[in-house]
Design an enzyme around this catalytic site. Structure first.
Site, PDB file in Angstrom:
ATOM      1  N   GLU A 122      53.183  89.234  59.438  1.00 20.06           N
ATOM      2  CA  GLU A 122      52.585  88.258  60.671  1.00 20.06           C
ATOM      3  C   GLU A 122      53.421  88.773  61.979  1.00 20.06           C
ATOM      4  O   GLU A 122      54.327  88.008  62.040  1.00 20.06           O
ATOM      5  CB  GLU A 122      52.531  86.936  60.382  1.00 20.06           C
ATOM      6  CG  GLU A 122      51.931  85.883  61.332  1.00 20.06           C
ATOM      7  CD  GLU A 122      52.100  84.592  61.173  1.00 20.06           C
ATOM      8  OE1 GLU A 122      51.577  83.721  62.206  1.00 20.06           O
ATOM      9  OE2 GLU A 122      52.677  84.204  60.060  1.00 20.06           O
ATOM     10  N   HIS A 134      57.223  82.289  67.365  1.00 15.14           N
ATOM     11  CA  HIS A 134      57.692  83.538  67.267  1.00 15.14           C
ATOM     12  C   HIS A 134      58.654  84.070  68.276  1.00 15.14           C
ATOM     13  O   HIS A 134      58.358  83.873  69.450  1.00 15.14           O
ATOM     14  CB  HIS A 134      56.708  84.520  67.001  1.00 15.14           C
ATOM     15  CG  HIS A 134      55.884  84.702  65.921  1.00 15.14           C
ATOM     16  ND1 HIS A 134      55.384  85.801  65.033  1.00 15.14           N
ATOM     17  CD2 HIS A 134      55.215  83.235  65.087  1.00 15.14           C
ATOM     18  CE1 HIS A 134      54.666  85.403  64.056  1.00 15.14           C
ATOM     19  NE2 HIS A 134      54.595  83.792  64.200  1.00 15.14           N
ATOM     20  N   HIS A 188      47.552  85.525  66.815  1.00 17.22           N
ATOM     21  CA  HIS A 188      48.549  85.403  67.717  1.00 17.22           C
ATOM     22  C   HIS A 188      48.187  86.576  68.989  1.00 17.22           C
ATOM     23  O   HIS A 188      48.960  87.197  69.400  1.00 17.22           O
ATOM     24  CB  HIS A 188      49.985  86.008  67.180  1.00 17.22           C
ATOM     25  CG  HIS A 188      50.463  84.703  66.311  1.00 17.22           C
ATOM     26  ND1 HIS A 188      51.092  83.720  67.039  1.00 17.22           N
ATOM     27  CD2 HIS A 188      50.388  84.585  65.184  1.00 17.22           C
ATOM     28  CE1 HIS A 188      51.571  83.178  66.014  1.00 17.22           C
ATOM     29  NE2 HIS A 188      51.195  83.402  64.980  1.00 17.22           N
ATOM     30  N   ASP A 240      45.840  70.838  57.780  1.00 17.10           N
ATOM     31  CA  ASP A 240      47.003  69.519  57.285  1.00 17.10           C
ATOM     32  C   ASP A 240      46.414  68.477  58.422  1.00 17.10           C
ATOM     33  O   ASP A 240      46.951  67.532  58.386  1.00 17.10           O
ATOM     34  CB  ASP A 240      48.132  70.220  57.889  1.00 17.10           C
ATOM     35  CG  ASP A 240      48.392  70.619  59.158  1.00 17.10           C
ATOM     36  OD1 ASP A 240      47.505  70.916  59.729  1.00 17.10           O
ATOM     37  OD2 ASP A 240      49.382  71.171  59.509  1.00 17.10           O
ATOM     38  N   GLY A 241      45.277  68.654  59.331  1.00 18.05           N
ATOM     39  CA  GLY A 241      45.043  67.660  60.199  1.00 18.05           C
ATOM     40  C   GLY A 241      45.677  67.732  61.381  1.00 18.05           C
ATOM     41  O   GLY A 241      45.532  66.823  62.402  1.00 18.05           O
ATOM     42  N   HIS A 243      47.396  71.020  62.891  1.00 17.61           N
ATOM     43  CA  HIS A 243      47.081  72.201  63.419  1.00 17.61           C
ATOM     44  C   HIS A 243      45.638  72.567  64.078  1.00 17.61           C
ATOM     45  O   HIS A 243      45.548  73.245  65.230  1.00 17.61           O
ATOM     46  CB  HIS A 243      47.486  73.465  62.617  1.00 17.61           C
ATOM     47  CG  HIS A 243      48.914  73.771  62.244  1.00 17.61           C
ATOM     48  ND1 HIS A 243      49.580  73.047  61.652  1.00 17.61           N
ATOM     49  CD2 HIS A 243      49.556  74.845  62.742  1.00 17.61           C
ATOM     50  CE1 HIS A 243      50.983  73.358  61.512  1.00 17.61           C
ATOM     51  NE2 HIS A 243      50.798  74.513  62.419  1.00 17.61           N
ATOM     52  N   ASP A 271      50.665  78.176  55.870  1.00 15.68           N
ATOM     53  CA  ASP A 271      51.403  78.554  56.506  1.00 15.68           C
ATOM     54  C   ASP A 271      52.953  77.645  56.440  1.00 15.68           C
ATOM     55  O   ASP A 271      53.508  77.152  57.121  1.00 15.68           O
ATOM     56  CB  ASP A 271      50.971  78.307  57.964  1.00 15.68           C
ATOM     57  CG  ASP A 271      51.674  78.787  59.216  1.00 15.68           C
ATOM     58  OD1 ASP A 271      52.473  79.855  58.976  1.00 15.68           O
ATOM     59  OD2 ASP A 271      51.948  78.443  60.456  1.00 15.68           O
ATOM     60  N   LEU A 303      54.748  72.785  67.516  1.00 13.29           N
ATOM     61  CA  LEU A 303      54.637  72.888  66.210  1.00 13.29           C
ATOM     62  C   LEU A 303      55.250  74.502  65.732  1.00 13.29           C
ATOM     63  O   LEU A 303      55.386  75.378  66.562  1.00 13.29           O
ATOM     64  CB  LEU A 303      53.243  73.055  65.679  1.00 13.29           C
ATOM     65  CG  LEU A 303      52.359  71.803  65.637  1.00 13.29           C
ATOM     66  CD1 LEU A 303      50.844  72.010  65.529  1.00 13.29           C
ATOM     67  CD2 LEU A 303      52.931  70.959  64.634  1.00 13.29           C
ATOM     68  N   ALA A 304      56.277  74.329  64.484  1.00 14.68           N
ATOM     69  CA  ALA A 304      56.712  75.509  64.093  1.00 14.68           C
ATOM     70  C   ALA A 304      56.176  75.792  62.478  1.00 14.68           C
ATOM     71  O   ALA A 304      57.139  75.476  61.673  1.00 14.68           O
ATOM     72  CB  ALA A 304      58.082  75.547  64.406  1.00 14.68           C
TER      73      ALA A 304
END
Length: 373
Positions: A122, A134, A188, A240-241, A243, A271, A303-304
């Protein structure tokens, strides 16, 4: 374990079937047949093939980028296996060329391990403005050095998924990657709808974590997300609700025609980061990532990655997202394998019982068929 197990529901050939019994002998499924009055040794709620996760950055406290080794891969897979995932693509994100090369070596060494189905690369060939977490210092165009890694992986028979920004890639290099049998995914990326549509027409067959790290849907600038939904590409989704809001996932799923491998060639990914089955923080690019209220965030609060496993994603998509259970199961099992051209994993005679997951009535993972509950 030799036993007759009677699930209330069994996932067989793309359908949830009641009233079946699974005869287990010598660690494998010997038969799948109607219960027909027999007395089972054990009744369970649901039996399904263990999910296949095409996007696993880490687990069990291990980040693949930080430990690109066969031992690191084994630790990551073990953490996800304990939570109900059968197979993974270890995922290396944007990093120095040496890290990518080490990750490739590790996967070549690990591909004989149970549940290791290939590698997901990725980045680093992504759009800087859509990089997410990233590291921008490692972003670069698709080049001969990465092509050499792809050639080495494919020569070893390793399935490869490569996420990149198609609008920035040299078409000749993309064609070489396709000729190797690499599965190419748009992600991305800042591609316009026109650029993305052209890329899907030239052999990009997937979109990575739909809606994330791409332009948002806009009625005058539909972008990559709209082009992906309107294409016949496979669509990866993080359920996941956090993202993506549930109505957006339902919208994308509803827009695609139903197919044999599930709802419109959509599939789930986690992810996942090292906190899955591990501690509540880890280091990425030398910076601390912490788990806060179910969200993995960096020091800027962005978010990571995700604190998510495939069984949790399946349950949330059904119970919170309102997507039918049949579709959710297909998105976790049959669809990702079909998207990568992997052999199907079915509940059928000869299948290892340890590859079949058991779920309880709340859709929680309750163990594997060779050691349920």
């Amino acid at each position: 374990m030799d036993a007759l197990i009677a699930p209330a529901l069994t996932w067989v050939d793309g359908a949830l079937r009641p009233g079946l019994a699974l005869r287990i002998r010598g660690g494998r499924i010997e038969s799948v047949a109607p219960l027909a009055g027999a007395t089972p040794d054990l009744r369970v709620h649901l039996a399904m093939p263990g999910p296949t996760d095409l996007q696993v950055n880490g687990g069990g406290g291990v980040l693949f980028n930080a430990d690109p080794s066969a031992a690191g891969i084994a630790a990551i897979r073990a953490a996800h296996h304990r939570l109900g995932t059968h197979a993974i693509l270890p995922t290396v994100i944007t990093d120095a060329p040496e890290v990518l090369e080490a990750a490739a070596d590790a996967v070549i060494a690990a591909c004989g391990q149970p549940g290791i189905e290939g590698i997901h690369i990725e980045g680093p060939h992504i759009a800087p403005e859509r990089r997410g977490t990233h590291d921008p210092s490692h972003i670069r165009p698709l080049d001969a050095r990465t092509l050499a890694v792809l050639e080495r992986l494919r020569a070893a028979g390793v399935p490869v998924l490569l996420t990149l920004a198609p609008e920035l890639a040299d078409p000749a290099l993309l064609a070489r990657a396709r000729a190797l049998g690499v599965v190419l995914s748009a992600g991305h990326s800042s591609a316009s709808a026109e650029q993305a549509g052209a890329a899907f027409g030239r052999g990009i067959t997937m979109a990575t974590h739909l809606f994330n790290a791409m332009p948002p849907l806009h009625h005058r600038a539909p972008g990559l997300a709209a082009a992906a939904i309107l294409s016949d590409a496979w669509l990866g989704m993080i359920a996941d609700g956090l993202h993506v809001d549930w109505p957006m996932l339902r919208l994308a799923i509803a827009a695609r025609p139903q197919q044999e491998q599930g709802p419109g060639r959509c599939f789930l990914v986690s992810d996942a980061m090292p906190t899955v089955g591990g501690p509540d923080q880890f280091t990425l690019y030398g910076k601390r990532i912490r788990l806060e209220n179910g969200r993995l965030v960096n020091d800027q609060g962005a978010l990571a990655g995700a604190h998510l496993d495939m069984m949790t994603a399946l349950a949330r998509l059904h119970l919170l997202g309102g997507v039918g259970l049949k579709d959710c199961i297909a998105m976790a099992t049959d669809a990702p394998r079909a998207a990568m051209g992997l052999a199907p994993l079915r509940i059928a005679p000869g299948t290892p019982a340890g590859a079949v997951a058991v779920l309880d009535a709340g859709l929680g993972f309750a163990g594997w068929l060779d050691a349920p509950g």
